[in-house]
Scaffold this motif. Structure first.
Motif, PDB file in Angstrom:
ATOM      1  N   LEU A   1       0.834  -1.204   0.000  1.00 41.00           N
ATOM      2  CA  LEU A   1       0.000   0.000   0.000  1.00 41.00           C
ATOM      3  C   LEU A   1       0.869   1.255   0.000  1.00 41.00           C
ATOM      4  N   LEU A   2       1.965   1.207   0.752  1.00 37.33           N
ATOM      5  CA  LEU A   2       2.892   2.336   0.777  1.00 37.33           C
ATOM      6  C   LEU A   2       3.555   2.525  -0.585  1.00 37.33           C
ATOM      7  N   THR A   3       3.857   1.429  -1.259  1.00 36.11           N
ATOM      8  CA  THR A   3       4.434   1.522  -2.604  1.00 36.11           C
ATOM      9  C   THR A   3       3.434   2.146  -3.572  1.00 36.11           C
ATOM     10  N   LYS A   4       2.162   1.773  -3.430  1.00 34.92           N
ATOM     11  CA  LYS A   4       1.121   2.359  -4.285  1.00 34.92           C
ATOM     12  C   LYS A   4       0.996   3.857  -4.040  1.00 34.92           C
TER      13      LYS A   4
ATOM     14  N   ARG B   1      -5.155   5.554  -5.691  1.00 37.31           N
ATOM     15  CA  ARG B   1      -5.957   5.965  -4.536  1.00 37.31           C
ATOM     16  C   ARG B   1      -7.140   5.022  -4.326  1.00 37.31           C
ATOM     17  N   ARG B   2      -7.763   4.610  -5.414  1.00 33.17           N
ATOM     18  CA  ARG B   2      -8.914   3.714  -5.298  1.00 33.17           C
ATOM     19  C   ARG B   2      -8.499   2.323  -4.840  1.00 33.17           C
ATOM     20  N   VAL B   3      -7.361   1.855  -5.315  1.00 34.38           N
ATOM     21  CA  VAL B   3      -6.868   0.542  -4.898  1.00 34.38           C
ATOM     22  C   VAL B   3      -6.568   0.546  -3.397  1.00 34.38           C
ATOM     23  N   VAL B   4      -5.898   1.590  -2.924  1.00 32.11           N
ATOM     24  CA  VAL B   4      -5.564   1.681  -1.503  1.00 32.11           C
ATOM     25  C   VAL B   4      -6.834   1.872  -0.676  1.00 32.11           C
TER      26      VAL B   4
ATOM     27  N   SER C   1      -9.754   0.708  -1.344  1.00 29.00           N
ATOM     28  CA  SER C   1     -10.473  -0.564  -1.270  1.00 29.00           C
ATOM     29  C   SER C   1      -9.940  -1.444  -0.142  1.00 29.00           C
ATOM     30  N   LYS C   2      -8.666  -1.256   0.212  1.00 23.73           N
ATOM     31  CA  LYS C   2      -8.083  -2.026   1.315  1.00 23.73           C
ATOM     32  C   LYS C   2      -8.337  -1.370   2.679  1.00 23.73           C
ATOM     33  N   LEU C   3      -8.193  -0.038   2.771  1.00 25.80           N
ATOM     34  CA  LEU C   3      -8.229   0.633   4.076  1.00 25.80           C
ATOM     35  C   LEU C   3      -9.601   1.175   4.464  1.00 25.80           C
ATOM     36  N   GLN C   4     -10.413   1.608   3.502  1.00 28.09           N
ATOM     37  CA  GLN C   4     -11.772   2.098   3.759  1.00 28.09           C
ATOM     38  C   GLN C   4     -11.816   3.284   4.726  1.00 28.09           C
ATOM     39  N   ASN C   5     -10.887   4.237   4.578  1.00 39.17           N
ATOM     40  CA  ASN C   5     -10.858   5.397   5.468  1.00 39.17           C
ATOM     41  C   ASN C   5     -10.280   6.582   4.685  1.00 39.17           C
ATOM     42  N   LYS C   6     -11.114   7.602   4.443  1.00 40.20           N
ATOM     43  CA  LYS C   6     -10.685   8.732   3.615  1.00 40.20           C
ATOM     44  C   LYS C   6      -9.583   9.552   4.270  1.00 40.20           C
ATOM     45  N   GLU C   7      -9.670   9.764   5.592  1.00 37.74           N
ATOM     46  CA  GLU C   7      -8.659  10.572   6.286  1.00 37.74           C
ATOM     47  C   GLU C   7      -7.287   9.912   6.205  1.00 37.74           C
TER      48      GLU C   7
ATOM     49  N   ILE D   1      -6.273   7.892   3.867  1.00 32.01           N
ATOM     50  CA  ILE D   1      -5.798   7.971   2.487  1.00 32.01           C
ATOM     51  C   ILE D   1      -5.146   9.327   2.224  1.00 32.01           C
ATOM     52  N   THR D   2      -5.751  10.407   2.721  1.00 32.02           N
ATOM     53  CA  THR D   2      -5.160  11.731   2.500  1.00 32.02           C
ATOM     54  C   THR D   2      -3.822  11.859   3.219  1.00 32.02           C
TER      55      THR D   2
END
Length: 176
Positions: free
Chosen positions: A51-54, A63-66, A68-74, A76-77
């Motif tokens: 995920l860090l590599t992505k 962003r969408r791939v990550v 889908s794994k984490l399910q948290n917008k904050e 992701i930002t």
């Protein structure tokens, strides 16, 4: 049969394990370090490093791939802004696992997993201050210290002496 399946199940069902790893990855990204058991830390490393590599490639797809794994917008930002800047030049190995010892309750081996680029302790090299005094030099310092005290005492006596002399003169005139 489970030929070639080397994932650590961690005593959980598939959905429980995925949710737990997603929550731990979110906590790791937000807090930059977390304390957990050694087995969970090793499982989390294999989960979070891709995920860090992505996150190094900031595109809508990554962003969408990550997400889908984490399910948290904050999370992701934070991942794509703060973390991606720090790990941009690193080719891999974004996490560090430090073994802590065993937990008191169940004697489980504990570990600290952290993002390598956010650690302030290991990033700065500690400079050991060299001692300038030696055993032999300490006796010279002790001999020099009383000489300095005598000089200070002599200066104080000189300052006090004129005042004492004036007060003595006034006292003798009143007696007459």
């Amino acid at each position: 049969m489970r030929h070639g399946n080397k994932v650590n199940h961690l005593g959980r069902t598939d959905s429980h394990r995925k949710a737990m790893l997603a929550n731990m990855a979110s906590s790791l990204i937000l807090h930059k370090r977390i304390t957990t058991t050694l087995a969970k830390a090793k499982a989390l490393r294999t989960y979070v490093e891709p995920l860090l590599t992505k996150s190094k490639n900031d595109t809508t797809h990554s962003r969408r791939v990550v997400f889908s794994k984490l399910q948290n917008k904050e999370v992701i930002t934070v991942l794509f802004r703060e973390v991606a800047e720090k790990i941009a030049n690193r080719p891999g190995g974004y996490t560090r696992i430090i073994k802590l010892g065993n937990r008191l309750g169940d004697n489980a081996s504990m570990a600290l997993i952290e993002l390598v680029d956010f650690n302030t302790v290991y990033g700065v090299e500690a400079k050991a201050e060299k001692k300038t005094t030696r055993r032999r030099g300490s006796s010279k310092a002790k001999k020099a210290a009383p000489a300095a005290e005598e000089v200070v005492a002599e200066e104080k006596v000189e300052e006090v002496t004129p005042e004492v002399a004036e007060s003595n003169e006034e006292g003798t005139e009143e007696a007459k």
